[in-house]
Design an enzyme around this catalytic site. Structure first.
Site, PDB file in Angstrom:
ATOM      1  N   ASP A  74      42.839  34.911  40.760  1.00  0.00           N
ATOM      2  CA  ASP A  74      41.351  34.886  40.743  1.00  0.00           C
ATOM      3  C   ASP A  74      40.308  34.184  39.435  1.00  0.00           C
ATOM      4  O   ASP A  74      40.664  35.356  38.720  1.00  0.00           O
ATOM      5  CB  ASP A  74      40.100  35.615  41.752  1.00  0.00           C
ATOM      6  CG  ASP A  74      39.100  35.194  41.735  1.00  0.00           C
ATOM      7  OD1 ASP A  74      38.246  33.799  42.288  1.00  0.00           O
ATOM      8  OD2 ASP A  74      37.682  35.801  42.053  1.00  0.00           O
ATOM      9  N   ASP A  76      35.934  34.587  38.303  1.00  0.00           N
ATOM     10  CA  ASP A  76      35.469  35.181  38.614  1.00  0.00           C
ATOM     11  C   ASP A  76      36.168  36.810  39.255  1.00  0.00           C
ATOM     12  O   ASP A  76      35.834  36.920  40.394  1.00  0.00           O
ATOM     13  CB  ASP A  76      33.794  34.788  39.387  1.00  0.00           C
ATOM     14  CG  ASP A  76      33.696  33.262  38.907  1.00  0.00           C
ATOM     15  OD1 ASP A  76      32.557  33.340  38.605  1.00  0.00           O
ATOM     16  OD2 ASP A  76      34.858  31.831  37.884  1.00  0.00           O
ATOM     17  N   GLU A  83      30.190  36.883  37.469  1.00  0.00           N
ATOM     18  CA  GLU A  83      30.447  35.598  38.772  1.00  0.00           C
ATOM     19  C   GLU A  83      29.565  34.400  37.087  1.00  0.00           C
ATOM     20  O   GLU A  83      28.228  34.585  36.965  1.00  0.00           O
ATOM     21  CB  GLU A  83      29.745  36.199  40.236  1.00  0.00           C
ATOM     22  CG  GLU A  83      30.502  36.587  40.852  1.00  0.00           C
ATOM     23  CD  GLU A  83      31.483  36.113  41.516  1.00  0.00           C
ATOM     24  OE1 GLU A  83      31.934  34.460  41.502  1.00  0.00           O
ATOM     25  OE2 GLU A  83      32.005  37.106  41.573  1.00  0.00           O
ATOM     26  N   ARG A 119      24.641  27.058  45.923  1.00  0.00           N
ATOM     27  CA  ARG A 119      23.717  27.674  44.899  1.00  0.00           C
ATOM     28  C   ARG A 119      23.997  27.201  43.940  1.00  0.00           C
ATOM     29  O   ARG A 119      22.747  26.759  42.889  1.00  0.00           O
ATOM     30  CB  ARG A 119      25.242  29.030  45.241  1.00  0.00           C
ATOM     31  CG  ARG A 119      25.184  29.837  45.796  1.00  0.00           C
ATOM     32  CD  ARG A 119      25.958  31.419  44.961  1.00  0.00           C
ATOM     33  NE  ARG A 119      27.011  30.374  45.999  1.00  0.00           N
ATOM     34  CZ  ARG A 119      29.124  31.000  45.637  1.00  0.00           C
ATOM     35  NH1 ARG A 119      28.784  32.277  45.008  1.00  0.00           N
ATOM     36  NH2 ARG A 119      29.508  31.050  45.775  1.00  0.00           N
ATOM     37  N   SER A 163      39.890  29.578  41.448  1.00  0.00           N
ATOM     38  CA  SER A 163      39.047  29.541  40.944  1.00  0.00           C
ATOM     39  C   SER A 163      37.977  28.696  42.011  1.00  0.00           C
ATOM     40  O   SER A 163      38.391  27.705  42.345  1.00  0.00           O
ATOM     41  CB  SER A 163      38.658  29.907  39.688  1.00  0.00           C
ATOM     42  OG  SER A 163      36.720  29.982  39.728  1.00  0.00           O
ATOM     43  N   GLY A 164      36.948  29.592  43.127  1.00  0.00           N
ATOM     44  CA  GLY A 164      36.049  28.821  43.584  1.00  0.00           C
ATOM     45  C   GLY A 164      34.813  28.657  42.316  1.00  0.00           C
ATOM     46  O   GLY A 164      34.001  27.800  43.299  1.00  0.00           O
TER      47      GLY A 164
END
Length: 275
Positions: A74, A76, A83, A119, A163-164
């Site tokens: 991942d 962040d 983040e 977000r 990654s998201g």
């Protein structure tokens, strides 16, 4: 099984103390990491490690780093210290609002796709050029990140940054570290400003796991040849696909599900979990 004890405060004297409890002999494997061969799993040893803020992991003696072929990690709060979306929000005076939603999502209290849409919508109107300011001034690699990726490269282990977060950052981090592949969300830009939407499908927990499976299948790997590292609830599905999973400075739910948890060690402490 062998016990690996490691952490920034780990010393030779502490390794000797742990070895006495384990009825073993400490074997140094890194400046702040020792292996205790033949140690039996023990609640007493685990309590000792917790009291001394030391990471401990029972590692099978036949788990060899040279046999690993895929590391997925991942970005962040794992490979990097921030983040990204929270820091983008800071440029609009919305960091606290966005960070609160981020925390809910990382704890698994709301669906990641829902949280991300909420977000990203709050970023509408920001100039695309502001993303470079976040990368240049705020983004930092986590301690041990470079050594972890270098260790994988030295053994020709395929590296996957999944990654998201956003491609603007994953592509820069991928290039900076020499990571083989990256997979993330793409922010939509209209007339030089963020629209508050994403382009294409959302990269959530399911998408992360699916990309991990796709890469492993493409490389024709067995599960035992794969490793996944993450910190949040949206990493759990990907971590479940891997032969070994490591929760790095992670949320409690992730720590409980992972093969190993590293709460104090740098990221390159992952290397010490292999023979």
């Amino acid at each position: 099984m062998h016990l690996v004890v490691q952490g920034p405060g780990m010393t030779a004297a502490l390794a000797e103390d742990a070895a006495r409890l384990a009825q073993s002999t400490p074997e140094p494997i890194a400046p702040t990491a020792w292996r205790l061969r033949g140690a039996a799993r023990s609640a007493t040893l685990e309590a000792w490690c917790a009291a001394h803020r030391v990471d401990c992991a029972w590692v099978p003696e036949d788990r060899h780093f040279a046999a690993l072929r895929l590391l997925a990690i991942d970005m962040d709060s794992t490979l990097i210290t921030i983040e990204c979306i929270d820091e983008i929000g800071a440029l609009l005076g919305r960091k606290a609002e966005i960070a609160a939603i981020t925390e809910e999502a990382m704890r698994g209290e709301i669906a990641y796709a829902e949280s991300l849409a909420r977000r990203v919508a709050l970023l509408a109107g920001l100039e695309e050029a502001a993303l470079e300011k976040v990368y240049r001034d705020t983004l930092a690699l986590s301690p041990g990140a470079e050594r972890l990726i270098e260790g994988c490269r030295s053994q020709q282990i395929r590296t996957l940054l999944v990654s998201g977060g956003f491609t603007f950052f994953t592509e820069r981090v991928r290039t900076r570290l020499g990571i083989d592949e990256a997979f993330a969300n793409e922010l939509e830009v209209v007339d030089g400003r963020l629209s508050g939407r994403l382009r294409g499908s959302i990269v959530d927990a399911g998408a992360k796991a699916a990309r991990f499976r796709e890469v492993a299948a493409r490389l024709r790997l067995q599960k035992s040849q794969t490793l996944a590292v993450g910190d949040g609830a949206n990493d759990l599905a990907m971590m479940a696909e891997a032969g070994v999973s490591v929760a790095w400075r992670a949320k409690p739910r992730v720590r409980a599900a992972a093969t190993h948890a590293l709460d104090y060690s740098d990221l390159d402490g992952v290397l010490n979990l292999y023979m």
